[in-house]
Each structure stands twice: as structure tokens, then as C-alpha cells.
Write an enzyme that holds these catalytic residues in place. Structure first.
Site, short mmCIF file in Angstrom:
data_model
loop_
_atom_site.label_atom_id
_atom_site.label_comp_id
_atom_site.label_asym_id
_atom_site.label_seq_id
_atom_site.Cartn_x
_atom_site.Cartn_y
_atom_site.Cartn_z
N GLY A 1 -11.62 20.26 123.40
CA GLY A 1 -10.54 19.85 122.50
C GLY A 1 -10.52 20.66 121.22
O GLY A 1 -11.45 21.38 120.90
N ARG B 1 -0.81 28.56 112.79
CA ARG B 1 -0.59 29.22 114.09
C ARG B 1 0.73 28.73 114.69
O ARG B 1 1.06 27.55 114.59
CB ARG B 1 -1.73 28.89 115.05
N ASP C 1 -10.54 27.45 128.67
CA ASP C 1 -9.83 26.77 127.57
C ASP C 1 -9.20 27.77 126.60
O ASP C 1 -8.54 27.36 125.64
CB ASP C 1 -10.77 25.81 126.83
N ASN C 2 -9.40 29.07 126.84
CA ASN C 2 -8.76 30.10 126.01
C ASN C 2 -7.71 30.88 126.78
O ASN C 2 -7.40 32.02 126.46
CB ASN C 2 -9.82 31.06 125.46
N LYS D 1 -5.03 25.67 111.61
CA LYS D 1 -6.39 25.89 112.09
C LYS D 1 -7.33 25.97 110.89
O LYS D 1 -7.14 26.80 110.01
CB LYS D 1 -6.47 27.18 112.92
N ASP E 1 -6.25 32.19 120.96
CA ASP E 1 -7.61 31.97 120.43
C ASP E 1 -8.33 33.28 120.11
O ASP E 1 -9.09 33.81 120.92
CB ASP E 1 -8.46 31.12 121.40
N ARG F 1 -3.34 24.93 127.59
CA ARG F 1 -4.19 25.95 128.23
C ARG F 1 -4.53 25.55 129.66
O ARG F 1 -4.30 24.42 130.06
CB ARG F 1 -5.54 26.05 127.50
#
Length: 543
Positions: free
Chosen positions: A20, A113, A205-206, A43, A215, A120
Site C-alpha cells: 500500500g 504526482r 507493485d511498481n 507523495k 514509482d 498497479r
């Protein structure tokens, strides 16, 4: 109230369970006048429900890198998330940059961002049952109802043409979606390979569900061409090395396929992956490489070999990936001998010097540690295999061998060897360009177009680590002009240096003086933004 996104992921090949957004908060969504949608994320704004033991903060150093690289990629024409703003403060957090027990205070910074979506591959792994290797599972096991909702949302929102074409058959629709994300991912990685971009942490996850670069962490643009280049200092096994990126992204798509079961049966998705990915990657990569070489007229079978021989020559001569491609547009078929010698001089000046090679091949292991490892390999091969350092040991032995050869090598020997290698390849390139000329009516018009295509596909400026580092150091000392300067430069990656003179003057007028250090203080000589990196840059380590 700002929300954070829950997802899982395979990190360095192992399922890590729930992850997460530990440092990113959603601000909401903006709809543009033409129906386009943009999600906004902050971020580094503080703790989220997924921060685990961390503080949810980001520091100036990593934020500047993300801010500059997202914009660099966009202006190179590569699909990416964007960075709207980068705001720093006087608040500080403590960070151990190299994980070596030397923490220091750094300024908290927030990046805005922007992307059509931040969903993802790992977003779909929240349904994963306990993993057979790690025992970890997703937080939403057996919640197929949520998986259906997510698929409906992703496909209807970001792939509306697929939703429309298959509205009455969800399996066909999901297969068409998987085929499209497979192809987008293959094209994205081909784009990366063609500019020498290394992502550094290609965990599931990227990986973006719409095929964006997402990312920005320990990324790096390759300087000296090395197919095994590793940009992430903590990637000890080289899992995410430059030449591994295409196969790793395919592996990640395989994990996405598993996460879509039962809504897309594995036998369907695996077949799509096998049929589509490699073919799409190779086709797109070769198309892009032809443009980089100015092969605009014919598509010949032998082009693939010409490209691999170019890269082999670059590797043999330790040539600068970006600068050598950029120089090739000034080579012509009928170049006269004296001009050819000048061209060869310029080309070989982009290859590593003896000093630079000594830094590259400097042995890294303690000799006693190495001899113990070699003894272990002899006496207990099973245990040695378990430790899993065979590749590292072989690399170290290669370093030792190369390093000792370099002790005897003079600069003249190196130069004549490099010239010989480049002459061989340039002769093949000349023959191939000759075939282009023979197939056109007007050679001059063809050459003008060739140079134009090459100059819009071979960047002059990329975000090299040393350029980012200089901007970071200036910013950490309160001078943000260098960040603005570099940003302006990266907004025009393909332009000629004299054009940039105007950009620099504009920047100066805005108070963004171009005097900030573009080289470390100890070198004292000013480095231009498109130079091969200075020697000190080889010490830079990004983790």
C-alpha cells in the site's frame, strides 16, 4: 479526507503480502475539457494507513530525482506519471541514506504526482491466497466480488473501447484487456531500453495497469553501455539489471495473469502472454532502433544484427550510450577520409579512458574473502550454491582479470583498439545506408529526413546521475536555480546545444542563474550537461 491505496506485490521475486501507499495520499480526480481524467497524489505528506513503521515522509534528495525524472521521461515521449510541483520545508527527518549506520537529517519534501491512474499490477494481488514460498497472503482473499468491481472500473474507465467491443462477454473482455496491457508493457520497456533507462525496482507493485512508468526510486540512465548495468545499489543479485528488464516485465505480467483468475482463466492469459509479449517487444524495439540509426526507407532482416553489433562495439569500447547514438547522425556515406578521421576521434572520445576503466574494473571484494569463497566452491559446492553468489564471484574474477590487463594498457593502445572496433562497425553501417540511398530517388532529401528522424529519436540530454546530484546538492544548500535549469534542459532533450543557450539565458533572466555547481567542487572544471560523466560520478550510489 485524503485516501491511500492498498495493494500487494512481489518484491524481488517474493510475495510480500500487503503493502500500500506508505507515503502517498490521493487528493482526488480532475476531469479535463476533453474528457481526460487526472488523479492527484501527494507523495511525502505524512503517515497513511499503510506507512507500517515508517513516517510517510519523503526527503529533498529523492523528491528532486522523482520530479526531474518524471518530466524527463514525458519529454522523451515515454509514457509516465507526471510531477506537478515539488515543495520543500524546514521540517527534517532522519535518514540513513546508504543503510550503513550513518544517519543524517534531511529536509521533508512533497511531490504532487499526476496520472490517469495509479492502479498497479499489485492492486490485483490483494486477493492472493497464502503464497507457497512466503506464506503471506493478500488482505482480500476470496473477495472475488471486489476483483470483478475493480476489473469493471479499470476496463470501462481506461479501456472504454474494449468495454464497448465486449460488453456482453466478460471473459473475452478481460482477455482483450490483458492482451492490451501486455502489449503496452512490452512497448514501454522497449522505449526504456532505447534510451538506456533502468527502473531499478520492477516489483509488481511498481507496474502500472495502463502501461506508464511509475514509482521513481533508485532509477538511473545508463552512461557507459553495459548490458548488465545495475542502477539500484541494493539489487545485489542484479535481478533488475538493464538487460533483464524485458523478461522481468514479462514475469510481472505472469503474476498479474494469476491475480485475474477466475475472471480470466490462466490458460487464456498465459497463451496471450506467450503469443504477444516477445513479438511486440522485438517489433517495437527494432522499429525504434531503426529510427535511432536513421534507417527510414527499408526494413531489412539484417537490421537486428546491425543493432546488436553496434551495442557489442559500444560494450567493447565502453562507449557512452546516449552520446554515441547522438553522434551517429553526423556520419554520412560519402564522408571524405579526413572528415572520417575527425568523426572517429569524436566517437572514440565518448569511450571510457584507461583511468575510467580502472575505476569500473576495480576489484570489490576483500582478497581473503574471495579466496575463502573459491575454496568453499571447491570443497562444498552444494553449500556454495546455497549461498547463491556464483554470479558475483564470476564477476569479481572478471574484474580482477580486466584490472590487471589495464595496468599494462597505454592510452594510445586503447585508442587504436577502439578506433579499430568502430571502423569495423561503421563500415557495416555505411553499407546499410548505401542500400537506403539506392532505394530512393532523391538522396539529399533522404539524408535531410534521416538526420531529422535521428535527431528526434536520439536525445542529447538525459537525467544523468551526476546532473541530478549537482541539482540536489545546490538545493540542499538553498539554491533551487539548478533544479529549474535542469528541468528546462530536460523539457528539450533533443535540441542542439546552441538552442539551449537561449533557454539558459531565459532561465537567468528569471533569476535562475546557471552558475550553480554543474561539477563537484573538487573537479573545478565546468562540465556541460551532455558530457560523459566526470570521474567522481562513478562513486554515486543510489539505493
Amino acid at each position: 479526507e485524503p485516501a491511500a491505496h492498498c495493494y500487494c506485490g512481489h518484491q524481488f521475486g517474493s510475495f510480500a503480502g500487503q503493502l500500500g501507499d506508505g507515503a502517498a495520499m490521493y487528493l482526488g480526480e480532475v476531469l479535463g475539457p476533453r474528457g481526460e481524467r487526472w488523479e492527484m497524489q501527494l507523495k511525502g505528506a505524512g503517515i497513511t494507513p499503510f506507512s507500517r513503521q515508517a513516517d510517510g515522509r519523503k526527503v529533498l534528495r529523492s523528491s528532486i530525482r522523482e520530479f526531474l525524472c518524471s518530466e524527463a521521461m514525458f519529454h522523451l515521449g515515454i509514457p509516465t506519471t507526471r510531477a506537478g510541483t515539488c515543495v520543500t520545508s524546514d521540517s527534517t527527518v532522519v535518514r540513513d541514506i546508504f543503510y550503513d549506520g550513518n544517519p543524517k537529517k534531511e529536509r521533508c519534501t512533497v511531490v504532487l504526482r499526476i496520472a490517469s491512474t495509479f492502479i498497479r499490477f499489485g492492486s490485483f494481488e490483494i486477493f492472493k491466497p497464502p503464497d507457497e514460498y512466503t506464506g503471506r497472503k493478500g488482505p482480500s482473499v476470496n473477495r472475488n466480488d471486489i476483483r470483478i468491481q475493480m476489473l469493471d472500473y479499470v476496463i470501462s474507465t481506461f479501456y472504454p473501447e474494449i468495454q464497448e467491443a465486449h460488453s456482453d462477454n466478460s471473459i473475452q473482455r478481460n482477455a482483450a484487456f490483458f492482451k492490451e496491457i501486455t502489449r503496452r508493457t512490452a512497448r514501454l520497456v522497449a522505449e526504456w531500453q532505447c534510451v538506456g533507462f533502468c527502473h531499478g525496482v520492477l516489483n509488481t507493485d511498481n507496474m502500472s495497469i495502463v502501461g506508464l512508468t511509475i514509482d521513481y526510486g533508485p532509477f538511473g540512465f545508463m552512461d557507459r553501455y553495459d548490458p548488465e548495468h545495475i542502477c539500484n545499489g541494493s539489487d545485489n543479485t542484479g535481478r533488475y539489471a538493464y538487460n533483464k528488464q524485458p523478461e522481468i516485465c514479462k514475469w510481472n505480467l505472469g503474476k498479474l495473469a494469476e491475480a485475474l483468475v477466475p475472471e480470466l482463466p490462466l490458460e487464456i492469459s498465459q497463451l496471450i502472454l506467450e503469443e504477444e509479449y516477445d513479438a511486440e517487444f522485438e517489433k517495437y524495439y527494432l522499429q525504434k532502433m531503426r529510427k535511432k540509426l536513421g534507417l527510414i526507407q527499408l526494413e531489412l532482416e539484417e537490421d537486428s544484427k546491425l543493432v546488436s553489433e553496434l551495442l557489442e562495439t559500444m560494450h567493447l569500447t565502453a562507449g557512452d550510450f546516449t552520446n554515441i547514438f547522438y553522434l551517429l547522425s553526423s556520419f554520412s556515406v560519402d564522408i571524405d577520409p579526413s572528415k572520417f578521421e575527425d568523426f572517429l576521434e569524436e566517437l572514440t572520445s565518448q569511450c571510457a579512458s584507461v583511468e575510467e576503466l580502472k575505476v569500473v574494473f576495480k576489484p570489490q571484494m576483500d582478497p581473503r574473502q574471495l579466496s575463502m569463497m573459491l575454496m568453499l566452491a571447491q570443497s562444498n559446492p552444494q553449500l556454495f550454491a546455497l549461498i547463491g553468489t556464483k554470479a558475483n564471484i564470476n564477476k569479481e574474477l572478471e574484474r580482477i582479470e580486466q584490472f590487471s590487463k589495464l595496468q599494462q594498457l597505454t592510452a594510445d593502445d586503447l585508442l587504436s583498439r577502439n578506433k579499430r572496433h568502430w571502423k569495423e562497425w561503421l563500415e557495416k553501417y555505411r553499407v546499410r545506408l548505401q542500400k537506403e540511398i539506392e532505394s530512393v530517388g532523391n538522396a539529399d532529401a533522404w539524408n535531410t529526413e534521416r538526420v531529422k528522424v535521428m535527431n528526434s529519436n536520439n536525445p542529447k540530454y538525459i537525467l544523468r546521475n551526476y546532473i541530478a546530484q549537482n541539482a540536489i546538492e545546490a538545493a540542499e544548500n538553498g539554491d533551487f536555480s539548478e533544479v529549474r535549469n535542469v528541468l528546462k534542459l530536460l523539457e528539450h532533450p533533443f535540441q542542439e546545444a546552441e538552442d539551449f543557450q537561449e533557454v539558459k539565458e531565459d532561465a537567468e533572466e528569471e533569476g535562475a542563474t546557471a552558475t550553480a555547481a554543474v561539477c563537484s567542487p573538487e573537479t573545478r572544471s565546468r562540465q556541460t550537461y551532455c558530457s560523459k560523466p566526470p570521474l567522481w560520478a562513478s562513486e554515486l550510489c543510489v539505493t
